[in-house]
Design a protein around this motif. Sequence first.
Motif, PDB file in Angstrom:
ATOM      1  N   LEU B  96       0.830  -1.208   0.000  1.00 18.31           N
ATOM      2  CA  LEU B  96       0.000   0.000   0.000  1.00 18.31           C
ATOM      3  C   LEU B  96       0.861   1.253   0.000  1.00 18.31           C
ATOM      4  O   LEU B  96       0.559   2.243  -0.659  1.00 18.31           O
ATOM      5  CB  LEU B  96      -0.934   0.028   1.210  1.00 18.31           C
ATOM      6  CG  LEU B  96      -1.868  -1.144   1.392  1.00 18.31           C
ATOM      7  CD1 LEU B  96      -2.911  -0.827   2.434  1.00 18.31           C
ATOM      8  CD2 LEU B  96      -2.536  -1.491   0.092  1.00 18.31           C
ATOM      9  N   THR B  97       1.965   1.196   0.766  1.00 23.13           N
ATOM     10  CA  THR B  97       2.847   2.352   0.796  1.00 23.13           C
ATOM     11  C   THR B  97       3.496   2.574  -0.568  1.00 23.13           C
ATOM     12  O   THR B  97       3.594   3.704  -1.040  1.00 23.13           O
ATOM     13  CB  THR B  97       3.915   2.166   1.872  1.00 23.13           C
ATOM     14  OG1 THR B  97       3.293   1.652   3.036  1.00 23.13           O
ATOM     15  CG2 THR B  97       4.599   3.460   2.202  1.00 23.13           C
ATOM     16  N   PHE B  98       3.921   1.462  -1.191  1.00 19.07           N
ATOM     17  CA  PHE B  98       4.438   1.578  -2.560  1.00 19.07           C
ATOM     18  C   PHE B  98       3.415   2.274  -3.446  1.00 19.07           C
ATOM     19  O   PHE B  98       3.726   3.190  -4.197  1.00 19.07           O
ATOM     20  CB  PHE B  98       4.696   0.182  -3.144  1.00 19.07           C
ATOM     21  CG  PHE B  98       6.112  -0.301  -3.005  1.00 19.07           C
ATOM     22  CD1 PHE B  98       7.163   0.499  -3.397  1.00 19.07           C
ATOM     23  CD2 PHE B  98       6.386  -1.558  -2.508  1.00 19.07           C
ATOM     24  CE1 PHE B  98       8.464   0.054  -3.297  1.00 19.07           C
ATOM     25  CE2 PHE B  98       7.691  -2.009  -2.394  1.00 19.07           C
ATOM     26  CZ  PHE B  98       8.721  -1.213  -2.783  1.00 19.07           C
ATOM     27  N   ARG B  99       2.185   1.814  -3.319  1.00 16.37           N
ATOM     28  CA  ARG B  99       1.133   2.351  -4.162  1.00 16.37           C
ATOM     29  C   ARG B  99       0.909   3.838  -3.885  1.00 16.37           C
ATOM     30  O   ARG B  99       0.770   4.640  -4.803  1.00 16.37           O
ATOM     31  CB  ARG B  99      -0.149   1.564  -3.925  1.00 16.37           C
ATOM     32  CG  ARG B  99      -1.314   2.004  -4.762  1.00 16.37           C
ATOM     33  CD  ARG B  99      -1.058   1.751  -6.228  1.00 16.37           C
ATOM     34  NE  ARG B  99      -2.168   2.193  -7.035  1.00 16.37           N
ATOM     35  CZ  ARG B  99      -2.911   1.384  -7.790  1.00 16.37           C
ATOM     36  NH1 ARG B  99      -2.624   0.114  -7.868  1.00 16.37           N
ATOM     37  NH2 ARG B  99      -3.909   1.857  -8.488  1.00 16.37           N
ATOM     38  N   ASN B 100       0.896   4.189  -2.596  1.00 19.67           N
ATOM     39  CA  ASN B 100       0.715   5.602  -2.247  1.00 19.67           C
ATOM     40  C   ASN B 100       1.740   6.465  -2.952  1.00 19.67           C
ATOM     41  O   ASN B 100       1.416   7.489  -3.548  1.00 19.67           O
ATOM     42  CB  ASN B 100       0.879   5.814  -0.743  1.00 19.67           C
ATOM     43  CG  ASN B 100      -0.239   5.194   0.055  1.00 19.67           C
ATOM     44  OD1 ASN B 100      -1.270   4.867  -0.498  1.00 19.67           O
ATOM     45  ND2 ASN B 100      -0.029   5.024   1.334  1.00 19.67           N
ATOM     46  N   PHE B 101       2.996   6.029  -2.852  1.00 19.58           N
ATOM     47  CA  PHE B 101       4.043   6.854  -3.444  1.00 19.58           C
ATOM     48  C   PHE B 101       3.997   6.809  -4.955  1.00 19.58           C
ATOM     49  O   PHE B 101       4.261   7.814  -5.621  1.00 19.58           O
ATOM     50  CB  PHE B 101       5.408   6.464  -2.883  1.00 19.58           C
ATOM     51  CG  PHE B 101       5.634   7.074  -1.537  1.00 19.58           C
ATOM     52  CD1 PHE B 101       6.169   8.336  -1.413  1.00 19.58           C
ATOM     53  CD2 PHE B 101       5.244   6.410  -0.391  1.00 19.58           C
ATOM     54  CE1 PHE B 101       6.330   8.917  -0.180  1.00 19.58           C
ATOM     55  CE2 PHE B 101       5.407   6.981   0.848  1.00 19.58           C
ATOM     56  CZ  PHE B 101       5.951   8.241   0.950  1.00 19.58           C
ATOM     57  N   GLY B 102       3.659   5.630  -5.503  1.00 18.56           N
ATOM     58  CA  GLY B 102       3.516   5.547  -6.949  1.00 18.56           C
ATOM     59  C   GLY B 102       2.461   6.519  -7.440  1.00 18.56           C
ATOM     60  O   GLY B 102       2.676   7.298  -8.363  1.00 18.56           O
ATOM     61  N   GLU B 103       1.297   6.482  -6.782  1.00 18.25           N
ATOM     62  CA  GLU B 103       0.206   7.383  -7.191  1.00 18.25           C
ATOM     63  C   GLU B 103       0.622   8.838  -7.018  1.00 18.25           C
ATOM     64  O   GLU B 103       0.314   9.691  -7.845  1.00 18.25           O
ATOM     65  CB  GLU B 103      -1.047   7.119  -6.342  1.00 18.25           C
ATOM     66  CG  GLU B 103      -1.698   5.775  -6.576  1.00 18.25           C
ATOM     67  CD  GLU B 103      -2.531   5.738  -7.847  1.00 18.25           C
ATOM     68  OE1 GLU B 103      -2.555   6.749  -8.554  1.00 18.25           O
ATOM     69  OE2 GLU B 103      -3.132   4.688  -8.115  1.00 18.25           O
ATOM     70  N   PHE B 104       1.302   9.103  -5.934  1.00 13.16           N
ATOM     71  CA  PHE B 104       1.755  10.472  -5.657  1.00 13.16           C
ATOM     72  C   PHE B 104       2.626  10.979  -6.800  1.00 13.16           C
ATOM     73  O   PHE B 104       2.369  12.041  -7.377  1.00 13.16           O
ATOM     74  CB  PHE B 104       2.519  10.482  -4.335  1.00 13.16           C
ATOM     75  CG  PHE B 104       3.173  11.788  -4.008  1.00 13.16           C
ATOM     76  CD1 PHE B 104       2.409  12.911  -3.753  1.00 13.16           C
ATOM     77  CD2 PHE B 104       4.546  11.899  -3.944  1.00 13.16           C
ATOM     78  CE1 PHE B 104       3.004  14.115  -3.436  1.00 13.16           C
ATOM     79  CE2 PHE B 104       5.146  13.098  -3.624  1.00 13.16           C
ATOM     80  CZ  PHE B 104       4.374  14.203  -3.375  1.00 13.16           C
ATOM     81  N   ILE B 105       3.648  10.190  -7.134  1.00 19.45           N
ATOM     82  CA  ILE B 105       4.590  10.664  -8.144  1.00 19.45           C
ATOM     83  C   ILE B 105       3.910  10.773  -9.498  1.00 19.45           C
ATOM     84  O   ILE B 105       4.119  11.731 -10.241  1.00 19.45           O
ATOM     85  CB  ILE B 105       5.826   9.743  -8.189  1.00 19.45           C
ATOM     86  CG1 ILE B 105       6.542   9.820  -6.854  1.00 19.45           C
ATOM     87  CG2 ILE B 105       6.755  10.141  -9.305  1.00 19.45           C
ATOM     88  CD1 ILE B 105       7.617   8.806  -6.681  1.00 19.45           C
ATOM     89  N   VAL B 106       3.057   9.797  -9.802  1.00 22.35           N
ATOM     90  CA  VAL B 106       2.378   9.841 -11.095  1.00 22.35           C
ATOM     91  C   VAL B 106       1.437  11.034 -11.158  1.00 22.35           C
ATOM     92  O   VAL B 106       1.323  11.697 -12.185  1.00 22.35           O
ATOM     93  CB  VAL B 106       1.622   8.526 -11.337  1.00 22.35           C
ATOM     94  CG1 VAL B 106       0.717   8.660 -12.524  1.00 22.35           C
ATOM     95  CG2 VAL B 106       2.601   7.412 -11.574  1.00 22.35           C
ATOM     96  N   THR B 107       0.784  11.341 -10.061  1.00 24.91           N
ATOM     97  CA  THR B 107      -0.158  12.468 -10.084  1.00 24.91           C
ATOM     98  C   THR B 107       0.553  13.807 -10.185  1.00 24.91           C
ATOM     99  O   THR B 107       0.163  14.668 -10.959  1.00 24.91           O
ATOM    100  CB  THR B 107      -1.022  12.469  -8.809  1.00 24.91           C
ATOM    101  OG1 THR B 107      -1.632  11.206  -8.686  1.00 24.91           O
ATOM    102  CG2 THR B 107      -2.094  13.531  -8.880  1.00 24.91           C
ATOM    103  N   VAL B 108       1.599  13.978  -9.388  1.00 23.50           N
ATOM    104  CA  VAL B 108       2.139  15.330  -9.301  1.00 23.50           C
ATOM    105  C   VAL B 108       3.255  15.625 -10.293  1.00 23.50           C
ATOM    106  O   VAL B 108       3.396  16.767 -10.704  1.00 23.50           O
ATOM    107  CB  VAL B 108       2.621  15.671  -7.871  1.00 23.50           C
ATOM    108  CG1 VAL B 108       1.474  15.544  -6.899  1.00 23.50           C
ATOM    109  CG2 VAL B 108       3.780  14.820  -7.455  1.00 23.50           C
TER     110      VAL B 108
END
Lengths: 72, 355, 394
Positions: B96-108
């Motif tokens: 989940l943490t991987f995903r959080n950061f993945g989504e973060f970087i992809v979004t911003v």
Amino acid sequence: MNTVLVLIIFAILIFHDLSRFIKQKDPIKVIAIYTFIMSASLVVSLLLAAGRRPPGPAEWIEWMLKMIGVVR
Amino acid sequence: MENVKISGIQLFLLIIGFLFGSTSILTPVASAKNDAWLAVIIGGLGGACLVWMYVAIAVLNPSKTLVEILRNRFGKYLGNAIAILYIWYIVHFSALTFRNFGEFIVTVTYPETPMVVIIGIFAALLVYAVNSGIEVVSRSSELFVPLLFVIIIIISLSLITTHDFTAFLPLLENGIKPVLHAAFEFATFPLGEIFVFLMVFPHFNKKINNLKKIAAFSVIIFILLYLWSIFEYLFVLGKDLLYRANFVPHIIASLIPNSNLEPLIDIYLIIGGGVKISICIYAAAKALSQVFGISDYRKLVTAVTTFSVVLSVWVYENLLEMVEFAQKVWPYYSIPFQIVIPLILLLSSYRAKTD
Amino acid sequence: MINRKDKWFLSTAMLAVLCLAVLFLPGCWNNRDLTEINIVTALGIERSEDGKILVTIQVVEPAAIQSTASGKGKGGGAQPKPVFVLSYEGETVFDALRSMLSQVDKRLFLTTAQVLILGERLSKEGIVEVLDFFQRDHEVNYEMDVLIARDVTPAELLEIENDIDPIPAMYIKKTVENTVSRAKVKRTILIDLIKELSKSGRQPVLGQIAKAGKKVVRTEGTAAFKNGKLIGWLDPYATRGFLFATGKVKSTIVNIPADGGKISMEVIRSNGNVDVKLKNGKPVKLIVKVNLEANIGEYEGERKKVSPDYLHKLEKIFGEEIKKEIGRAINLAQKKYSSDIFGFGEQLHKFHPHYWKKVENNWDDVFSNLPAEIIVNAKIRRTGFIKNPIMKER
């Protein structure tokens, strides 16, 4: 295309680790656990790469919690 | 067990980095809107109790890891079974943490990069770090985690002119219920996740009693810093945007006048994630190796990480699912792992000690 | 232990990894160099007659700016224009921006946009919908200035080529920014607008921009909104009254009549706040409190000697003048527009949430019928380099 990429990455990882295990004469259970986890990952990622996503753990857990009645 | 030691300051920074992990990009209390600060205080107190419980378990069972304690208390088979559940839980939440950061970087920053590439590169780095040993992770946290403090201070000072200091009013507009829910959320994410440190505490090089001090100190520092950030979010963005935004800290960083610091700050925000995931992977691999009696956890690091990366891609279909899960399901899913089993462990260890 | 062969292998592998890293490090997946993007400096949005969105962009050509800066006076014939302006119609803002690429060569880069001009027709129909894109997109700068075009379309404003600044968007931005020294237009950046739109008990206001000539714009006055829709305008003096009341004045020149002439007061410090007075749980009046300090900036009266007593007298006149401006703004907001732009409701919401729950839905009516008390506490501190006007020696 995606499937091929997944296969290549997994082949490299598995080859690298397994050759190390064999060289260091690790007990068979190491290889067994390793192979189990890696094959589980491989199956899931192949399914994902093929675009057929199996219901994920988030759904299982939500479903289980719904069964108990904690989450509406 | 290999003879690896962590010093007090390293442990302190590891805990801080771990706690700031995903909370530096997500805001778990945002559902309480302008009472979020109250949720941080209440949840912080609750979470501090949880952390106290884990530390007490560690003190009662000196130089034993979670798996060993479980086996001691529940017997070999049940203990191993519970340990495997724990391993699943740890791997799941590292995913989940991987995903959080993945989504973060992809979004911003990288909207057109496939997320799995970002997560993969991130994971490769962390595999290297964990393979080098927990000592290396803690030393690098010594180097990087202080930057997080600096970033938080710099951001809040540079935005001082745009603050609206009454934004947290009115108090309890929607009643106490959403606040309590958000507080519960905050207690289980991130504070309750500290139980992972039961795999790390045995490496602590000082007397076991110092552990209490360090844990208390780091949790208090974290709660105060987080309270500070929540107030800052409220004062700068207001409750509505705080509630609607996906990644609040990025917006905050982009509002610093006359400068575009946000890419730099985004990178710093990832530090916490690195610490968190590497500790999770270490804990999972270590626990797995102990359950199956394998001498070196390093042999399983690649496998655990690979599974975690695959899981992170598999686990949600979209970003809203991730947010929804973190808010609605995660707290209840965590109850057995973060509260019930540790409580049983604590009570039985205590009884064993007094008998 | 690592033997020599392994070491050799390791260093080769490291080198290979480093070389690979060079491929990845220069940028992201969708890396684009400066030469591959169009640098957007300003955006204009208007609703067309048939309900579509008309987006106007102003794109700057860096090379051309350089040549105009260095090539001035040479009288070279065909100078490239420093900016170009283009409009495109689409269903939504994003749709228009993307579809516009059929007429523009390179990708539009929005982060550099400094000004967002909203059209009058669009504003009358509501601005909330079009602002969604600007919150959502990762390229948009939350700090760009937002303005409303009055009696002119955004496209016409963006086409103005001014001699002062080769980039019209920067020219517009600067004229809005300099409101700190004149306080005749409200400067609103995007993030503030977004915040204000969501607040209950406060209606947003935006700065107004109009065309003043072939090559100049005028940013003066303010547009008042009600529930996300443009409802009317505040003239420059009412705007200043509004800014005084909400404490947004940094400096401005206020003219007061005195001694058969005029005096220009330079406000140097000002803070204002609004409040609602409640009695028995019901609001009885609106209170506006302003404290300010000023200097005598210019004296054109007939008096020959300025004494402390006289300054106190001036302070009264000065305070009355500001009261008039604030009263004008409140009157417009209450009687004409019935829109609480001052945020009296927000004060109630924050400090009397129980009462606010009851009145929330018809606050505009309640607000319109409350008497207002304006308290201005003006101080005149200094008189500049001289005390008195010229006196013939006797």
